[in-house]
Design an enzyme around this catalytic site. Structure first.
Site, short mmCIF file in Angstrom:
data_model
loop_
_atom_site.label_atom_id
_atom_site.label_comp_id
_atom_site.label_asym_id
_atom_site.label_seq_id
_atom_site.Cartn_x
_atom_site.Cartn_y
_atom_site.Cartn_z
N GLN A 42 -11.13 -84.28 -0.24
CA GLN A 42 -11.64 -83.84 -1.66
C GLN A 42 -10.56 -83.31 -2.26
OE1 GLN A 42 -14.80 -81.37 -2.86
NE2 GLN A 42 -15.71 -82.99 -3.49
N CYS A 55 -18.36 -79.05 -8.71
CA CYS A 55 -18.25 -77.90 -8.35
C CYS A 55 -18.44 -76.84 -9.51
CB CYS A 55 -16.99 -77.36 -7.59
SG CYS A 55 -17.17 -75.53 -6.87
N LYS A 90 -16.88 -87.41 -7.38
CA LYS A 90 -18.00 -86.92 -6.99
C LYS A 90 -18.59 -85.77 -8.23
CE LYS A 90 -20.89 -84.15 -3.22
NZ LYS A 90 -21.22 -83.28 -4.30
N HIS A 98 -24.44 -85.79 -7.32
CA HIS A 98 -25.43 -84.77 -7.01
C HIS A 98 -26.46 -84.77 -8.05
CE1 HIS A 98 -26.02 -80.37 -5.35
NE2 HIS A 98 -26.84 -80.89 -5.71
N ASN A 121 -26.62 -87.54 -3.71
CA ASN A 121 -26.56 -86.38 -2.93
C ASN A 121 -27.32 -85.24 -3.74
OD1 ASN A 121 -24.05 -83.63 -3.08
ND2 ASN A 121 -25.15 -84.28 -1.50
N GLY A 122 -27.95 -84.53 -2.74
CA GLY A 122 -28.52 -83.06 -3.33
C GLY A 122 -30.20 -83.10 -2.86
N GLY A 138 -25.66 -82.63 2.95
CA GLY A 138 -24.86 -81.33 3.03
C GLY A 138 -25.26 -80.23 3.88
#
Length: 333
Positions: free
Chosen positions: A68, A98, A137, A169, A209-210, A231
């Site tokens: 990544q 992020c 992502k 996410h 995701n999440g 994750g």
């Protein structure tokens, strides 16, 4: 446009700074042969101006593993992607999710969701530089964005630039007012929005995701999207990874069980420790392995506290494993 097979991303372990280092990935691979693993985020400027070997070297035993990258300069990201491909990574993923202040100050991460055309240029540059898949992502959106319109526009831009897959996410990122930790917990999850995204882009592989905490939850999500990414659950309870190949990929023979994985990892850890890696760095990915099982508290204490005592060696892994298996036998008697 032809996309990579979504089956390759059916189950992924998320890239997590300070967590998914090469030792963690090596251990996770002992538990599952099919999961796709990711590095911690590495910034393109660090690769360009620093020591690529220190930042990117990994064991071939970790494959399939993706790198990544963080950055916002197309040429710099293209160069970083080219270098990473040379180390053998099977995918290059761009971090557009992020929310930390440090990441924002470098103009990468979630703040880039406000600049879909720039992200598209970054994707196109990386695609031109490498032969492996280039993926993105992201979050549902940031701050006051309308996630219905803005997310579709963002994904259309990166798809048209050549992105092979998008990982979402299923939370917004609030760049002002919430810490990175709060951004992982406070913005509400909206799995339905990711499901609608897949409906809007049926040919583009979408991974969700999440907040997914178990393989049962993962299977529910796979009715709507192409893949799931875990994750913290995968890191904090790595024992669940031993069930991934059977439950999510239909493989009859598991990669290994937690006990044999520890025994194999002990050999790796001994070599790394002899090379100067602190023991507690090597034991950290194993702390939650026996979560909820007899002896789990003793296992965690030995690997976190005793591993930092002067003179501690990888024999500690065998000793801790003996304690756990003895506790399991006693509990079963």
């Amino acid at each position: 446009m032809t996309f990579a097979s979504p089956q390759e991303w059916r189950f992924c372990v998320a890239p997590m700074i300070d967590w998914t280092d090469r030792h963690c990935r090596f251990f996770h691979r002992l538990l599952t042969r099919r999961a796709r693993l990711y590095t911690e985020m590495v910034t393109a400027p660090a690769i360009r101006h620093g020591d690529p070997r220190r930042l990117l070297a990994f064991s071939g035993a970790e494959q399939p593993v993706a790198v990544q990258l963080g950055g916002s300069d197309p040429a710099e990201l293209a160069e970083a992607a080219r270098i990473a491909e040379g180390f053998g990574y099977v995918e290059v993923n761009l971090n557009v999710g992020c929310p930390s202040d440090r990441v924002q100050s470098g103009r990468f991460g979630a703040c880039l969701m406000a600049e879909p055309l720039l992200v598209a240029r970054c994707v196109a540059a990386m695609k031109a530089a490498v032969s492996v898949p280039v993926t993105v992502k992201c979050r549902l959106g940031i701050d006051d964005q309308d996630i219905e319109a803005s997310l579709d526009a963002f994904v259309a831009a990166v798809r048209d630039a050549g992105a092979d897959l998008v990982i979402v996410h299923a939370r917004k990122a609030w760049l002002h007012g919430l810490s990175p930790k709060e951004n992982r917990e406070i913005p509400p999850l909206d799995y339905g929005r990711v499901h609608r995204l897949k409906q809007a882009f049926p040919r583009l592989p979408i991974v969700i995701n999440g907040g997914i905490g178990s393989l049962d939850e993962a299977l529910v999500q796979l009715a709507h999207v192409d893949g799931v990414m875990l994750g913290r659950a995968a890191y904090q309870r790595p024992g669940l990874l031993a069930e991934v190949d059977g439950r999510l990929f239909g493989e009859a023979d598991p990669q290994s069980d937690p006990v044999t994985a520890v025994e194999a990892y002990a050999e790796y850890a001994a070599a790394m420790h002899a090379g100067g890696v602190p023991l507690h760095h090597l034991t950290r990915p194993l702390l939650g392995l026996f979560h909820g099982a007899p002896g789990a508290r003793l296992w965690r204490r030995m690997l976190s506290v005793d591993a930092q005592r002067p003179g501690a060696s990888t024999r500690l892994l065998h000793e801790a494993l003996s304690m756990v298996t003895a506790a399991a036998r006693s509990d079963a008697a």
